[in-house]
Write an enzyme that holds these catalytic residues in place. Structure first.
Site, PDB file in Angstrom:
ATOM      1  N   MET A 237      14.072  -6.010   0.406  1.00  0.00           N
ATOM      2  CA  MET A 237      13.201  -6.370  -0.021  1.00  0.00           C
ATOM      3  C   MET A 237      13.965  -8.134  -0.074  1.00  0.00           C
ATOM      4  O   MET A 237      15.208  -8.535  -0.511  1.00  0.00           O
ATOM      5  CB  MET A 237      12.498  -7.065  -1.252  1.00  0.00           C
ATOM      6  CG  MET A 237      12.247  -8.628  -1.733  1.00  0.00           C
ATOM      7  SD  MET A 237      11.102  -8.467  -3.381  1.00  0.00           S
ATOM      8  CE  MET A 237       9.506  -7.854  -3.430  1.00  0.00           C
ATOM      9  N   LEU A 238      13.977  -9.259   0.666  1.00  0.00           N
ATOM     10  CA  LEU A 238      14.764 -10.332   1.503  1.00  0.00           C
ATOM     11  C   LEU A 238      14.096 -11.447   1.092  1.00  0.00           C
ATOM     12  O   LEU A 238      12.877 -11.207   1.998  1.00  0.00           O
ATOM     13  CB  LEU A 238      15.611  -9.939   1.904  1.00  0.00           C
ATOM     14  CG  LEU A 238      16.840 -10.981   2.823  1.00  0.00           C
ATOM     15  CD1 LEU A 238      17.604 -11.277   1.831  1.00  0.00           C
ATOM     16  CD2 LEU A 238      16.774 -10.607   4.358  1.00  0.00           C
ATOM     17  N   GLN A 244      14.706 -19.269  -1.456  1.00  0.00           N
ATOM     18  CA  GLN A 244      15.361 -18.709  -2.457  1.00  0.00           C
ATOM     19  C   GLN A 244      15.298 -19.587  -4.256  1.00  0.00           C
ATOM     20  O   GLN A 244      15.465 -20.645  -3.637  1.00  0.00           O
ATOM     21  CB  GLN A 244      16.678 -17.998  -2.399  1.00  0.00           C
ATOM     22  CG  GLN A 244      17.158 -16.930  -1.771  1.00  0.00           C
ATOM     23  CD  GLN A 244      18.287 -16.139  -1.939  1.00  0.00           C
ATOM     24  OE1 GLN A 244      19.292 -16.619  -2.467  1.00  0.00           O
ATOM     25  NE2 GLN A 244      18.860 -15.232  -0.810  1.00  0.00           N
ATOM     26  N   GLY A 247      10.248 -18.838  -6.688  1.00  0.00           N
ATOM     27  CA  GLY A 247       9.319 -17.438  -7.640  1.00  0.00           C
ATOM     28  C   GLY A 247       9.183 -16.251  -6.448  1.00  0.00           C
ATOM     29  O   GLY A 247       7.942 -15.571  -6.789  1.00  0.00           O
ATOM     30  N   GLY A 249      10.307 -13.584  -4.775  1.00  0.00           N
ATOM     31  CA  GLY A 249      10.397 -12.939  -5.040  1.00  0.00           C
ATOM     32  C   GLY A 249       9.205 -11.689  -5.404  1.00  0.00           C
ATOM     33  O   GLY A 249       8.951 -11.095  -5.599  1.00  0.00           O
ATOM     34  N   ALA A 250       9.475 -12.549  -6.742  1.00  0.00           N
ATOM     35  CA  ALA A 250       8.231 -11.971  -7.999  1.00  0.00           C
ATOM     36  C   ALA A 250       6.632 -11.769  -7.572  1.00  0.00           C
ATOM     37  O   ALA A 250       6.100 -11.360  -7.547  1.00  0.00           O
ATOM     38  CB  ALA A 250       8.618 -12.960  -8.970  1.00  0.00           C
ATOM     39  N   GLU A 272      14.027   2.145  -4.195  1.00  0.00           N
ATOM     40  CA  GLU A 272      14.943   3.385  -3.477  1.00  0.00           C
ATOM     41  C   GLU A 272      16.384   2.398  -3.771  1.00  0.00           C
ATOM     42  O   GLU A 272      16.463   1.074  -3.414  1.00  0.00           O
ATOM     43  CB  GLU A 272      14.343   2.871  -1.703  1.00  0.00           C
ATOM     44  CG  GLU A 272      16.226   3.936  -1.177  1.00  0.00           C
ATOM     45  CD  GLU A 272      15.721   4.253  -0.013  1.00  0.00           C
ATOM     46  OE1 GLU A 272      17.242   4.163   1.328  1.00  0.00           O
ATOM     47  OE2 GLU A 272      14.795   3.126   0.604  1.00  0.00           O
TER      48      GLU A 272
END
Length: 413
Positions: A237-238, A244, A247, A249-250, A272
């Site tokens: 995940m990037l 950035q 929010g 990523g969430a 992973e």
């Protein structure tokens, strides 16, 4: 020859040594004006996967390495500049390091080395449309600038290796991993078990045209689980630096969860080798989701961990048993009155009881061995009581600090 194998004699040559993280300059270019804007520039978090463990480049003064991508298609431009170059005759025959070659080897075959050609190609971004199936549209949870600017819109699409456009786009997108995820590796896109969740910002130009810019992505591998099930594992995940702290990523993680939530073939969703940052993100999203379930309400949490919690979280949210227990502890800490010594003590003992399980197994195994072997025949060491207590205290304190970071973010919801 790189700095890893050099011992440059004399301070005179140190002026030709450059920090590769400082030399690199990235941009996601929407229009030619972005090339002159400092605010569109961002730096790598690491560069050792390209320039070696010392993250230095030898042989140039005032070195600048430019790696630009068109914001939608991710067509790359690679170039460099410097004010002077080391003379091997004055550096004991040492040649300057290769700079562009190790970067170019990781890029798609088609990339620009002429900046004017790169600028001309930006017009092609106007016709770009995201590939795959649109899963979700959302706005960021935080303003990007806090000045009351127009709301931003993001879209997440699901694609596979067979999705038209994915293969070429991913070839460029994955190159960001080298600068932001340690020990990153490129995946075998020909494996049809890979799933790609790609986030784009949809925006309007000054002329009113709708365009897109890549914001980030997540890869998931759908492992087979006996007899006819699937165990999706989040691999990468990037969220790209310009996007950035919004929010995103969430949101992306939650979208992955929702995609698999109602699939009866899915056993659970795993991760992973998660980084510290991803672990914190995952804890936040999982706690936010579990807090909505009846079995995770404060009164139930105070009664201790129960099979119902594991069953409900697995059924409703496809969480693994190990992660459910971790989320229980975070939410119970939130529900615990830390000023109440007894209540706080009960929480600590509950966590330490779990942490002590490996030692309990060690004791059990030792008892079994002693039934068939004499003490002098044992070639294993047993952790002493004082050492156990010290280790458990250290592990607990570390966990509590991790949990409090998650609770700080939950507190602003």
């Amino acid at each position: 020859m790189t700095m890893d194998s050099l011992d440059i004699a004399g301070s005179a040559q140190q002026e030709f040594v450059t920090d590769s993280n400082e030399a690199l300059e990235f941009k996601l270019v929407r229009c030619k004006e972005d090339l002159e804007r400092d605010e569109t520039t961002f730096k790598p978090e690491m560069s050792h996967q390209i320039f070696g463990e010392t993250e230095t480049i030898f042989g140039y003064k005032e070195l600048s390495v430019k790696l630009y991508y068109s914001a939608a298609r991710l067509s790359p431009y690679l170039g460099m500049s410097y004010t002077s170059k080391v003379d091997p005759k004055k550096a004991e025959g040492v040649q300057p390091d290769e700079v562009l070659k190790p970067v170019a080897e990781k890029l798609p075959q088609a990339f620009f080395t002429n900046l004017d050609d790169f600028v001309k190609a930006l017009d092609k971004d106007a016709s770009f449309r995201p590939y795959g199936e649109l899963l979700h549209t959302f706005g960021p949870s935080l303003s990007s600038d806090g000045d009351g600017a127009s709301p931003r819109t993001f879209e997440v699409y699901l694609a596979t290796a067979e999705t038209p456009g994915l293969r070429e786009h991913h070839e460029a997108l994955q190159t960001f991993l080298l600068w932001y995820i340690d020990a990153a590796s490129f995946i075998d896109i020909d494996d049809d078990r890979w799933r790609f969740f790609v986030c784009f910002e949809r925006y309007k130009t000054a002329e009113g045209e709708t365009r897109y810019a890549v914001a980030g992505y997540t890869t998931v591998y759908e492992y087979y689980a006996y007899p006819c099930h699937v165990r999706p594992r989040i691999s990468q995940m990037l969220v790209l630096p310009p996007f950035q702290k919004l929010g995103i990523g969430a949101e992306m993680l939650d979208i992955v969860y929702r995609h698999y939530k109602n699939n009866e073939k899915v056993v659970d969703i795993t991760v992973e080798d998660p980084s510290e940052n991803f672990t914190r993100l995952r804890d936040f999203v999982d706690c936010r989701n579990c807090a909505k379930l009846s079995c995770f309400q404060p009164l139930k949490l105070a009664q201790g961990f129960s099979p119902t919690m594991a069953d409900d979280a697995k059924k409703e949210l496809k969480m693994s048993s190990k992660q459910v227990r971790r989320v229980y502890e975070i939410l119970r800490l939130r529900a615990t009155n830390l000023s109440d010594k007894e209540e706080y003590r009960n929480f600590r003992l509950d966590v330490k009881k779990r942490l002590n399980m490996p030692y309990q197994k060690e004791d059990s195994d030792m008892k079994k061995l002693l039934k068939v072997l004499r003490p002098e025949e044992l070639a294993v060491s047993v952790t002493g009581r004082e050492q156990r207590i010290e280790t458990l205290d250290r592990m607990y304190n570390q966990l509590e600090e991790e949990y409090k970071h998650v609770l700080e973010r939950l507190a602003v919801l």
